[in-house]
Scaffold this active site. Structure first.
Site, short mmCIF file in Angstrom:
data_model
loop_
_atom_site.label_atom_id
_atom_site.label_comp_id
_atom_site.label_asym_id
_atom_site.label_seq_id
_atom_site.Cartn_x
_atom_site.Cartn_y
_atom_site.Cartn_z
N GLU A 1 -9.56 -2.55 5.64
CA GLU A 1 -10.08 -2.31 6.98
C GLU A 1 -11.34 -3.16 7.21
OE1 GLU A 1 -8.26 -0.69 8.90
OE2 GLU A 1 -7.41 1.11 8.01
N ASN B 1 -6.99 -3.70 14.58
CA ASN B 1 -8.39 -3.94 14.20
C ASN B 1 -8.53 -5.09 13.21
OD1 ASN B 1 -7.39 -2.89 11.84
ND2 ASN B 1 -8.92 -1.27 11.62
N ASP C 1 0.81 -1.23 0.00
CA ASP C 1 0.00 0.00 0.00
C ASP C 1 0.84 1.27 0.00
OD1 ASP C 1 0.95 -0.33 2.60
OD2 ASP C 1 -0.96 -1.04 3.35
N HIS D 1 -6.90 -5.44 10.30
CA HIS D 1 -6.72 -5.14 8.88
C HIS D 1 -5.45 -5.80 8.33
CE1 HIS D 1 -4.30 -1.07 9.42
NE2 HIS D 1 -3.53 -2.12 9.61
P1 PGA Z 1 2.55 -1.98 12.58
O1 PGA Z 1 1.39 -1.97 11.50
O2 PGA Z 1 3.56 -2.99 12.10
O3 PGA Z 1 3.12 -0.60 12.56
O4 PGA Z 1 1.95 -2.36 13.89
C1 PGA Z 1 0.89 -3.19 11.05
C2 PGA Z 1 -0.36 -2.95 10.25
O5 PGA Z 1 -1.12 -2.02 10.56
O6 PGA Z 1 -0.62 -3.74 9.33
#
Ligand code: PGA
Length: 248
Positions: free
Chosen positions: A147, A140, A71, A142
C-alpha cells in the site's frame, strides 16, 4: 524522458484478457518449466478464462509450471471461500494440468506468519525466480498489498490494508467490517526481481493510478511507480484505464 515501461492500449477488458493470456501462454510455450507470478482480483479474471481456453486449444501443458501468488488475507485458510487460494483454484488451477503442489500462495492461516513469509521467499528463490509476474493495480496505486508508503526494498511480509483497499474488498465479505485488516504479501523487492512484469488495468477507476504510475515520480506514495525502474515491464490497459495518460 522516454518511458521505459511498454504500454499497450486495447479496446476493452476482454481484449486485455486475450492479449495477456497470449503473452502468458507464450512464456510457457517457450519454457515449459516456467515460474509464473500471479494475481487475484477482478481484473485478471478474463485473462485466466482466455488462458484456459488457449491452453486447451493449443494443447499446452502446465504440468511443469510453478506459480507464486502475490498475497493472501491474514487469518484465512486456503479452504475459506474468500481466500485467494479458492479464487485461484476456481478461476485457473482447476482447469489446467498443473499439480496443485506446484502452486504457491502464502498461507493466511500459518501459525507463524513471519516464518511463512520467509518460507515463501525461499521457495521463490529455490524455484529459480519468477519469469513473468502478472499484476493488477489498486486505485491507490498498490501492487499486491504493498500500500502507499511501502518501501522499495520491502520483501514478503505481513502488511496492513489501506482503507480504500478494505472498501474495495467489502463486497466480497458482506461489508467492510468483515474484511481482514492484514495480509501476507510479496514485497516490492520480491516483485521487482521477476524477470518480466505484466500489469493489467481496466476501467476508469484505475485511470488516475495508472497515469501516476507511468508519468509521475517514482515514490513510495504510489508503489506501482517503482515499476518504472524495472528493465522489462509492460502495462496492458483498456481505453478507460488509459484515459488519464498525457502521452498514451
Ligand atoms: P481488482 O484489484 O483487479 O479487483 O481491481 C486489483 C488490485 O487491487 O491490485
Amino acid at each position: 524522458m522516454s518511458r521505459k515501461i511498454h504500454v499497450e492500449i486495447l479496446d476493452d477488458a476482454e481484449a486485455v484478457g486475450r492479449e495477456a493470456a497470449a503473452r502468458i501462454l507464450a512464456v510457457v510455450e517457450r519454457k515449459p518449466e516456467a515460474v509464473l507470478g500471479l494475481a487475484t482480483g477482478s481484473t485478471p479474471i478474463p485473462a485466466y478464462r482466455e488462458l484456459v481456453k488457449l491452453a486447451h486449444e493449443r494443447k499446452v501443458s502446465f504440468a511443469g509450471v510453478k506459480t507464486f501468488n502475490l498475497d493472501e488475507y491474514l487469518g484465512l485458510s486456503g479452504g475459506h471461500p474468500q481466500s485467494y487460494r479458492q479464487y485461484m483454484n476456481k478461476y485457473l488451477f482447476a482447469h489446467l494440468d498443473i499439480p496443485l503442489w506446484q502452486t504457491a500462495l502464502p498461507d493466511g492461516a500459518a501459525s507463524d506468519p513471519e516464518a511463512e513469509c520467509a518460507a515463501f521467499e525461499a521457495r521463490i528463490h529455490a524455484a529459480g525466480g519468477v519469469d513473468l509476474w502478472l499484476l493488477g493495480i489498486g486505485s491507490n496505486g498498490h501492487i499486491g498489498f504493498n500500500e502507499p508508503g511501502a518501501p522499495r526494498d520491502c520483501r514478503t511480509r505481513v502488511a496492513s490494508l489501506a482503507p480504500s483497499t478494505i472498501e474495495a474488498s467489502a463486497k466480497d465479505f458482506g461489508g467492510a467490517a468483515g474484511v481482514p485488516r492484514q495480509a501476507l504479501t510479496a514485497g516490492v523487492a520480491t516483485i521487482l526481481e521477476a524477470r518480466e512484469i505484466l500489469l493489467l488495468a481496466t476501467g476508469a477507476g484505475k485511470a488516475p493510478a495508472v497515469a501516476a504510475a507511468l508519468e509521475g515520480p517514482i515514490t513510495p506514495q504510489l508503489p506501482a511507480s517503482y515499476l518504472q525502474a524495472h528493465p522489462s515491464c509492460a502495462f496492458m490497459l483498456d481505453r478507460a484505464a488509459a484515459s488519464k495518460l498525457v502521452k498514451p
